[in-house]
Design an enzyme around this catalytic site. Structure first.
Site, PDB file in Angstrom:
ATOM      1  N   GLY A 143       0.808  -1.220   0.000  1.00  0.00           N
ATOM      2  CA  GLY A 143       0.000   0.000   0.000  1.00  0.00           C
ATOM      3  C   GLY A 143       0.836   1.262   0.000  1.00  0.00           C
ATOM      4  O   GLY A 143       0.303   2.372   0.023  1.00  0.00           O
ATOM      5  N   TYR A 147       5.407   5.886  -1.031  1.00  0.00           N
ATOM      6  CA  TYR A 147       6.071   6.336   0.204  1.00  0.00           C
ATOM      7  C   TYR A 147       7.383   5.584   0.421  1.00  0.00           C
ATOM      8  O   TYR A 147       8.412   6.184   0.762  1.00  0.00           O
ATOM      9  CB  TYR A 147       5.101   6.107   1.359  1.00  0.00           C
TER      10      TYR A 147
HETATM   11  N1  CAA Z   1       0.586  -7.575   2.437  1.00  0.00           N
HETATM   12  C1  CAA Z   1       0.104  -8.140   1.305  1.00  0.00           C
HETATM   13  N2  CAA Z   1      -1.118  -7.938   0.858  1.00  0.00           N
HETATM   14  C2  CAA Z   1      -1.914  -7.159   1.560  1.00  0.00           C
HETATM   15  C3  CAA Z   1      -1.473  -6.506   2.737  1.00  0.00           C
HETATM   16  C4  CAA Z   1      -0.169  -6.785   3.157  1.00  0.00           C
HETATM   17  N3  CAA Z   1       0.312  -6.214   4.281  1.00  0.00           N
HETATM   18  N4  CAA Z   1      -2.479  -5.762   3.208  1.00  0.00           N
HETATM   19  C5  CAA Z   1      -3.511  -5.944   2.373  1.00  0.00           C
HETATM   20  N5  CAA Z   1      -3.153  -6.785   1.391  1.00  0.00           N
HETATM   21  C6  CAA Z   1      -4.012  -7.259   0.293  1.00  0.00           C
HETATM   22  C7  CAA Z   1      -5.363  -7.695   0.829  1.00  0.00           C
HETATM   23  O1  CAA Z   1      -5.316  -9.041   1.241  1.00  0.00           O
HETATM   24  C8  CAA Z   1      -6.251  -7.493  -0.376  1.00  0.00           C
HETATM   25  O2  CAA Z   1      -6.068  -8.569  -1.264  1.00  0.00           O
HETATM   26  P1  CAA Z   1      -7.283  -9.095  -2.181  1.00  0.00           P
HETATM   27  O3  CAA Z   1      -7.755  -7.898  -2.978  1.00  0.00           O
HETATM   28  O4  CAA Z   1      -6.671 -10.168  -3.021  1.00  0.00           O
HETATM   29  O5  CAA Z   1      -8.312  -9.585  -1.217  1.00  0.00           O
HETATM   30  C9  CAA Z   1      -5.654  -6.294  -1.048  1.00  0.00           C
HETATM   31  O6  CAA Z   1      -4.291  -6.191  -0.549  1.00  0.00           O
HETATM   32  C10 CAA Z   1      -6.393  -5.027  -0.722  1.00  0.00           C
HETATM   33  O7  CAA Z   1      -6.334  -4.803   0.703  1.00  0.00           O
HETATM   34  P2  CAA Z   1      -7.256  -3.738   1.401  1.00  0.00           P
HETATM   35  O8  CAA Z   1      -8.665  -4.283   1.537  1.00  0.00           O
HETATM   36  O9  CAA Z   1      -6.624  -3.260   2.654  1.00  0.00           O
HETATM   37  O10 CAA Z   1      -7.325  -2.593   0.283  1.00  0.00           O
HETATM   38  P3  CAA Z   1      -7.803  -1.154   0.416  1.00  0.00           P
HETATM   39  O11 CAA Z   1      -7.763  -0.596  -0.958  1.00  0.00           O
HETATM   40  O12 CAA Z   1      -9.052  -1.045   1.203  1.00  0.00           O
HETATM   41  O13 CAA Z   1      -6.678  -0.461   1.331  1.00  0.00           O
HETATM   42  C11 CAA Z   1      -4.556   0.394   1.921  1.00  0.00           C
HETATM   43  C12 CAA Z   1      -5.378  -0.355   0.866  1.00  0.00           C
HETATM   44  C13 CAA Z   1      -5.150   1.793   2.104  1.00  0.00           C
HETATM   45  C14 CAA Z   1      -3.154   0.521   1.393  1.00  0.00           C
HETATM   46  C15 CAA Z   1      -4.619  -0.362   3.249  1.00  0.00           C
HETATM   47  O14 CAA Z   1      -4.244  -1.704   3.017  1.00  0.00           O
HETATM   48  C16 CAA Z   1      -3.681   0.217   4.275  1.00  0.00           C
HETATM   49  O15 CAA Z   1      -3.967   1.240   4.875  1.00  0.00           O
HETATM   50  N6  CAA Z   1      -2.543  -0.458   4.536  1.00  0.00           N
HETATM   51  C17 CAA Z   1      -1.551   0.000   5.514  1.00  0.00           C
HETATM   52  C18 CAA Z   1      -0.611   0.975   4.880  1.00  0.00           C
HETATM   53  C19 CAA Z   1       0.351   1.485   5.913  1.00  0.00           C
HETATM   54  O16 CAA Z   1       0.942   0.755   6.693  1.00  0.00           O
HETATM   55  N7  CAA Z   1       0.546   2.812   5.945  1.00  0.00           N
HETATM   56  C20 CAA Z   1       1.424   3.407   6.906  1.00  0.00           C
HETATM   57  C21 CAA Z   1       0.983   4.832   7.151  1.00  0.00           C
HETATM   58  S1  CAA Z   1       1.909   5.576   8.473  1.00  0.00           S
HETATM   59  C22 CAA Z   1       3.421   5.834   7.801  1.00  0.00           C
HETATM   60  O17 CAA Z   1       3.656   5.672   6.655  1.00  0.00           O
HETATM   61  C23 CAA Z   1       4.482   6.305   8.764  1.00  0.00           C
HETATM   62  C24 CAA Z   1       5.663   5.430   8.703  1.00  0.00           C
HETATM   63  O18 CAA Z   1       6.720   5.879   8.235  1.00  0.00           O
HETATM   64  C25 CAA Z   1       5.597   4.089   9.257  1.00  0.00           C
END
Ligand code: CAA
Length: 240
Positions: A143, A147
């Site tokens: 996701g 970034y």
């Molecule tokens: N690894 C692999 N696949 C993953 C996954 C992961 N960690 N997370 C989700 N998926 C897959 C899901 O299984 C799903 O697969 P299918 O379509 O085959 O079922 C697909 O990806 C879509 O997942 P979502 O339902 O979550 O999709 P979405 O479009 O609703 O959301 C997202 C996508 C917004 C990126 C959401 O997954 C998310 O918020 N993820 C976390 C992102 C993250 O960690 N951001 C950090 C922000 S803070 C920051 O960045 C500060 C820092 O420096 C740490």
């Protein structure tokens, strides 16, 4: 005379903690922000930190703002590139705009700000630059192709600029925070965030103050021989 530190994205989250920690450590501090004027004014009054609004992804805006800061407060000894944004989406759903915005702010902002201060630091034979990267630059994160790419770019940028600055008394280091208790992290969907925290060996988020203490060390005279490094502060995430 106190050294002057400029912290971008300095009125909220990790940036606000960095400003406060640098003040406590005896530096003069000014903060950049972009967006919420009322919040910035409140921060400025509460912490006695002058604040300046501009977009770090705009080189002209960086140049103009830095000139104003220098005329009011003196030369910038310390630059902390903390300003950053997320536009999370899986790549198959990511728009070109989501890609561009994150690259322009998180990586472009680092170039723009360093380019703005570097000539004076070279002339003065002193500078401290700390670039805030992320654990997700090192580990990757689904996701976050935008970034992770920008923040990994920051690490390469840090190493290259460290080589350029070493003979001029300029150190350039990065910090790679883990997931930290900020609004940016609070915006992650609760179930996803829970699984991320479960995967952190320390089983909690970092506090912004824990990241700020790393900055205070890296800008200190004690860290004068440390350059081109990336300091991970992440509770053990990415060790596994
Ligand atoms: N690894 C692999 N696949 C993953 C996954 C992961 N960690 N997370 C989700 N998926 C897959 C899901 O299984 C799903 O697969 P299918 O379509 O085959 O079922 C697909 O990806 C879509 O997942 P979502 O339902 O979550 O999709 P979405 O479009 O609703 O959301 C997202 C996508 C917004 C990126 C959401 O997954 C998310 O918020 N993820 C976390 C992102 C993250 O960690 N951001 C950090 C922000 S803070 C920051 O960045 C500060 C820092 O420096 C740490």
């Amino acid at each position: 005379m106190k050294r002057l530190a400029l912290v971008t994205g300095g009125v909220t989250g990790i940036g606000a903690a960095i400003c406060q920690a640098l003040k406590v450590a005896g530096y003069s501090v000014v903060a950049n922000y972009y967006g919420n004027d009322a919040q910035a004014t409140d921060f400025s009054h509460t912490h006695d930190v002058p604040v300046y609004a501009w977009d770090v992804s705009d080189l002209d805006a960086c140049t103009k703002a830095a000139a104003e800061i220098v005329s009011r407060h003196g030369p910038i000894d310390i630059l902390v590139n903390n300003a950053g944004i997320t536009r999370d989406a899986m790549l198959h759903k990511m728009t070109a705009e989501q890609w561009r915005m994150v690259i322009d702010v998180d990586l472009g902002g680092c170039f723009n700000m360093c380019r703005t201060v570097i000539e004076t630091m070279r002339e003065r034979q002193f500078g401290r630059i700390v670039n805030i990267s992320s654990v997700n630059a090192l580990s990757g994160q689904a996701g976050q192709t935008n970034y992770a790419a920008a923040k990994a770019g920051v690490i390469g940028f840090t190493k290259a600029l460290a080589l350029e600055g070493a003979s001029r008394g300029i150190t350039v280091n990065a910090i790679a925070p883990g997931y930290t208790d900020t609004a940016m992290v609070a915006a992650v969907r609760p179930d996803i965030l829970k699984s991320i925290i479960d995967g952190v060996p320390a089983k909690r988020l970092a506090t912004p103050e824990e990241i700020a203490r790393g900055v205070v060390f890296l800008v200190s005279d004690d860290a004068g021989f440390i350059t081109g490094e990336t300091l991970s502060i992440n509770g053990g995430k990415y060790l596994q």
